[in-house]
Design an enzyme around this catalytic site. Structure first.
Site, PDB file in Angstrom:
ATOM      1  N   TRP A  12      10.301  40.488  -0.776  1.00  0.00           N
ATOM      2  CA  TRP A  12      11.118  39.530  -0.017  1.00  0.00           C
ATOM      3  C   TRP A  12      10.277  38.436   0.628  1.00  0.00           C
ATOM      4  O   TRP A  12      10.645  37.254   0.591  1.00  0.00           O
ATOM      5  CB  TRP A  12      11.984  40.254   1.025  1.00  0.00           C
ATOM      6  N   LYS A  22      23.012  44.596   6.461  1.00  0.00           N
ATOM      7  CA  LYS A  22      22.253  45.849   6.539  1.00  0.00           C
ATOM      8  C   LYS A  22      22.510  46.554   7.876  1.00  0.00           C
ATOM      9  O   LYS A  22      23.041  47.649   7.902  1.00  0.00           O
ATOM     10  CB  LYS A  22      20.770  45.563   6.324  1.00  0.00           C
ATOM     11  N   ASP A  69      11.655  37.375   9.046  1.00  0.00           N
ATOM     12  CA  ASP A  69      12.853  37.816   8.340  1.00  0.00           C
ATOM     13  C   ASP A  69      13.096  39.274   8.712  1.00  0.00           C
ATOM     14  O   ASP A  69      12.446  40.174   8.194  1.00  0.00           O
ATOM     15  CB  ASP A  69      12.639  37.666   6.831  1.00  0.00           C
TER      16      ASP A  69
END
Lengths: 361, 361
Positions: free
Chosen positions: A102, A197, A173
């Site tokens: 990511w 999430k 992030d």
């Protein structure tokens, strides 16, 4: 129906009490005769909802007054673009620390908007995957900001300490770690997190940004990505994803009701420990992440005999343990155990892992 | 609970059967033991859902095979930026026809990304607000595209005919008119629509784009706004707003079940006619839009004595007729009567208008 424990990395399971409440008031919210998703975002009822949701998030995370909280469209990848558009003036550069897939994707996207220095912070020399110490992250003192990803959902790597680089704003992030443990917001310039999430359904992204970083967006920043525009309009410059915002508010309320972040942090530590301990005491399952950087949210593990993968997934599903397949980049299995996953779900998973091991030894 | 008719311009009411079904399967969708919003967007169940939703939309609108259908984040304002980023190469220009506040906002946003010619197509000379004939829209033959808004939600102006300009691709913001009547998709280069009026909840936007227009996006187009990226990844380059997509699919299914676009078009014409006829036969209420350009989706009307506005809104609400306040730019009242508003709701509104007039004459 029998209970299903859903280990999906995102969109992930939501707290059972939240879903029960949302279902109950689905078509008639607070006696309006309408669903909350049918209300104007500018109605007094909805504005009260959003104010309360923000207040709850501020309390849960101890967000100081000099930070704005924005409720945006578009998910984490939207922020991969929004961050450089807002924080990277032309002619300057930003540093991106890569610790997994990511953070790598974030760096790649940012390079479309300006000069990016990529810092590889993964050490894989001894067969164990680890993160280099902060003092080896070669962050330049004149970077507009440094970006990293404290929890790599795909790779199962989590960085619990917070780096500091002499005044360079830190952008994180936190899509898969926000609200899972206490973090000191004051150490960050900007935090963002896709909702799907630990916060709510997909389609909503939370941005927490220090006020002095606002107002530097380049002219060709899409209006829905401009932090200052969002801040000046209470995240309602355009119609926000209202139903996702409502559900996020319910999740914050639920988190408050179970004792807040410190309470859930303990449960999260216990859940993760249960799986890692079992994996470490078995040669049937493997995990090669340095123990101090093992994610508490996404636990990847591999079967020593990968020819058993399909059988593992099939039998797990038959027992109500679903979405355990690892990300295609790394293979194997992955148990995403966000806040909404109860301790019992993890106990059931470990019991199944034991049974499967015994049946296939 | 008593029935409420919600005339909000958006987020708007959704069809009652859709909401009932969504509530019933809210926590256990298709016997998965999960809510549809808790499923991976890459699960086979969810992929089947999205494929079916797209198929239904293609049938409802007769979308030819050389058009891609994209399910995007961000709403109509997101497209105000995405359109020039994708379709306006540097050095070229685009023409924007302005007929009200939304087309004006689109032109203003687009100017941040390139050269925009603004064409004012409103004629207000005789106290009646009208749209200039297409042959007076001075579209340049070398424009990258021409943008217009067939239905102006705030102003209550709808353009039913479709303009043609000698090969210049036509881009239309159909947020508040999509699926309300038959349109010939082949006349357009690109159609976009925020979902929260005729499609589903806010947070989702549909883009229908002719394939030859793909692949021209500038490098600094945010990845979530790049049409080619979305098309190449079945709108799943990043996590899509899955629950909104599911609800859109239910709305398409409902529309199909009541006879499709041609059936709802008749009802929509009847609903609008009922209000306009009553307004035209009364000196108590006013509407100054040229009758051939009166919107069938958003009916603005003004009380001749505006001091009665608050009483009108209060008494309407007491009868379950909510969200009738006009947009702050134009004042007065506005009845948004999208596909989901049943004929009975409009009958009840007109009966109330009559009663209110009689009580205040």
């Amino acid at each position: 129906m029998s209970v299903v424990y859903n280990f999906c990395a995102g969109p992930a399971m939501l707290p059972t009490p939240v879903m029960a409440k949302a279902q109950q008031e689905f078509i008639n919210w607070q006696n309006t005769g309408c669903s909350v998703m049918e209300l104007s975002h500018r109605s007094k009822e909805f504005m009260a909802l959003t104010a309360k949701a923000e207040e709850r998030l501020r309390q849960l995370m101890h967000i100081p007054d000099n930070y704005k909280v924005l409720f945006c469209h578009g998910g984490g990848r939207g922020q991969f673009s929004a961050v450089p558009l807002n924080l990277l003036p032309q002619g300057q550069h930003a540093d991106y620390v890569v610790t997994g897939s990511w953070s790598e994707a974030a760096a790649k996207e940012a390079a479309n908007f300006g000069k990016i220095n990529v810092i590889n912070a993964i050490d894989e020399s001894e067969g164990i995957k680890s993160v280099k110490p902060f003092n080896e992250w070669q962050v330049s003192s004149d970077a507009a900001y440094v970006h990293y990803c404290p929890n790599e959902t795909v790779d199962g790597i989590e960085i619990f300490d917070i780096p500091e680089f002499d005044g360079v704003p830190i952008v994180a992030d936190m899509s898969s770690t926000i609200l899972s443990h206490h973090i000191d917001v004051t150490k960050f310039g900007l935090i963002y997190a896709g909702a799907q999430k630990n916060i709510g359904p997909s389609g909503l992204t939370i941005v927490i940004v220090r006020e002095d970083l606002l107002g530097k967006a380049r002219v060709d920043t899409p209006c829905i990505m401009n932090y200052k525009t969002a801040a000046d309009n209470d995240s309602m410059y355009n119609t926000p994803p209202t139903y996702a915002w409502y559900l996020a508010g319910l999740v914050f309320e639920w988190l408050e009701s179970i004792g807040g972040v410190s309470a859930v942090e303990k449960v999260n530590a216990d859940k993760a420990a249960l799986i890692y301990q079992y994996v470490d005491n078995s040669s049937f399952y493997l995990n090669n992440i340095d123990s101090q950087f093992r994610s508490r949210m996404n636990v990847p593990f591999w079967l020593a005999d990968e020819s058993l993968n399909d059988a593992f997934l099939e039998q797990a599903e038959a027992e109500g343990l679903v979405a355990l397949k690892g990300h295609r980049i790394v293979g194997g299995m992955r148990a995403s155990i966000y806040n909404a996953m109860p301790f019992e779900g993890v106990q059931k998973l470990v019991a199944f892992m034991k049974k499967f091991e015994e049946g296939n030894r």
